[in-house]
Design a protein around this motif. Structure first.
Motif, PDB file in Angstrom:
ATOM      1  N   LEU A  15      56.624 113.602 -17.366  1.00 21.24           N
ATOM      2  CA  LEU A  15      56.563 113.893 -15.975  1.00 21.24           C
ATOM      3  C   LEU A  15      55.769 115.450 -15.840  1.00 21.24           C
ATOM      4  O   LEU A  15      54.941 115.130 -14.764  1.00 21.24           O
ATOM      5  N   LEU A  16      56.072 116.102 -16.378  1.00 26.48           N
ATOM      6  CA  LEU A  16      55.173 117.494 -16.441  1.00 26.48           C
ATOM      7  C   LEU A  16      53.680 117.306 -16.602  1.00 26.48           C
ATOM      8  O   LEU A  16      52.859 117.799 -15.729  1.00 26.48           O
ATOM      9  N   SER A  19      52.025 115.503 -13.767  1.00 24.96           N
ATOM     10  CA  SER A  19      52.085 116.562 -12.530  1.00 24.96           C
ATOM     11  C   SER A  19      50.956 117.608 -12.777  1.00 24.96           C
ATOM     12  O   SER A  19      50.898 117.974 -11.539  1.00 24.96           O
ATOM     13  N   LYS A  71      47.730 107.786 -15.846  1.00 22.85           N
ATOM     14  CA  LYS A  71      48.959 108.207 -15.519  1.00 22.85           C
ATOM     15  C   LYS A  71      49.942 107.023 -14.672  1.00 22.85           C
ATOM     16  O   LYS A  71      50.804 107.013 -14.504  1.00 22.85           O
ATOM     17  N   PHE A 123      54.570 107.840 -12.819  1.00 24.67           N
ATOM     18  CA  PHE A 123      53.799 108.238 -11.802  1.00 24.67           C
ATOM     19  C   PHE A 123      54.710 108.034 -10.859  1.00 24.67           C
ATOM     20  O   PHE A 123      54.364 109.117  -9.574  1.00 24.67           O
ATOM     21  N   ALA A 126      57.056 111.037 -10.587  1.00 30.51           N
ATOM     22  CA  ALA A 126      56.144 112.334 -10.293  1.00 30.51           C
ATOM     23  C   ALA A 126      55.828 112.500  -8.911  1.00 30.51           C
ATOM     24  O   ALA A 126      55.922 113.474  -8.202  1.00 30.51           O
ATOM     25  N   ARG A 127      55.232 111.375  -8.539  1.00 24.45           N
ATOM     26  CA  ARG A 127      54.755 111.286  -6.874  1.00 24.45           C
ATOM     27  C   ARG A 127      55.972 111.767  -5.933  1.00 24.45           C
ATOM     28  O   ARG A 127      55.741 112.418  -5.339  1.00 24.45           O
ATOM     29  N   ILE A 129      58.756 113.135  -6.657  1.00 31.46           N
ATOM     30  CA  ILE A 129      59.053 114.640  -6.761  1.00 31.46           C
ATOM     31  C   ILE A 129      58.227 115.586  -5.933  1.00 31.46           C
ATOM     32  O   ILE A 129      58.650 116.449  -5.293  1.00 31.46           O
ATOM     33  N   THR A 130      56.954 115.451  -6.338  1.00 30.60           N
ATOM     34  CA  THR A 130      55.844 116.157  -5.500  1.00 30.60           C
ATOM     35  C   THR A 130      55.868 115.986  -4.019  1.00 30.60           C
ATOM     36  O   THR A 130      55.791 117.124  -3.261  1.00 30.60           O
ATOM     37  N   GLU A 133      58.993 118.188  -2.662  1.00 30.73           N
ATOM     38  CA  GLU A 133      59.030 119.627  -2.867  1.00 30.73           C
ATOM     39  C   GLU A 133      58.286 120.338  -1.662  1.00 30.73           C
ATOM     40  O   GLU A 133      57.559 119.888  -0.858  1.00 30.73           O
TER      41      GLU A 133
END
Length: 133
Positions: A15-16, A19, A71, A123, A126-127, A129-130, A133
């Motif tokens: 995930l990191l 990102s 990704k 992905f 991750a998307r 989470i982004t 934020e």
């Protein structure tokens, strides 16, 4: 059923890496610090991810690890298989596997779980989470 801590760290590491900026290597120390794990331990996990073709290592002063696979295509199952292997979770020790009714149920359930883990892409997480934020 329980996955190992290594799988937990591998999923979070992926995930990191998803990102960060595309192609930008991230050092093992930075990845380890973000997760509160030793660099030595995480290095062993990263080696498995490299062998699976999910990431690659870049050497040099600005070296580290970066995604090798696209990704958008990396599934939870890809990472789990890289760390845990592909062996079945259950093995009937009393009968031939083809005759064991318990084995048949367990294989069917495992197949359904693998299908879901193959369908779900890191992905997407991750998307999400982004965006939050």
């Amino acid at each position: 059923m329980k996955f190992s801590k290594a799988t937990n760290y591998a999923l979070h590491t992926m995930l990191l890496l998803i990102s960060v900026a595309p192609g930008k290597p991230v050092g093992v120390s930075q990845l380890a610090d973000r997760q509160g794990v030793s660099s030595t331990y995480l290095s062993k996990i990263l080696t498995k991810l490299v062998k699976a073709g999910l990431i690659e290592s870049a050497s040099g002063a600005n070296g580290g690890y970066r995604l090798k696979a696209k990704k958008e295509e990396i599934s939870f199952l890809d990472v789990i298989h890289a760390i845990e292997g592909t062996a079945s979770l259950f093995h009937c020790g009393l009968h031939d596997d083809t005759e064991c009714e318990i084995q048949k149920v367990m294989v069917s359930a495992e197949g359904a779980m693998e299908q879901e883990l193959r369908r779900r892409k890191l992905f997407e997480i991750a998307r999400a989470i982004t965006l939050s934020e």
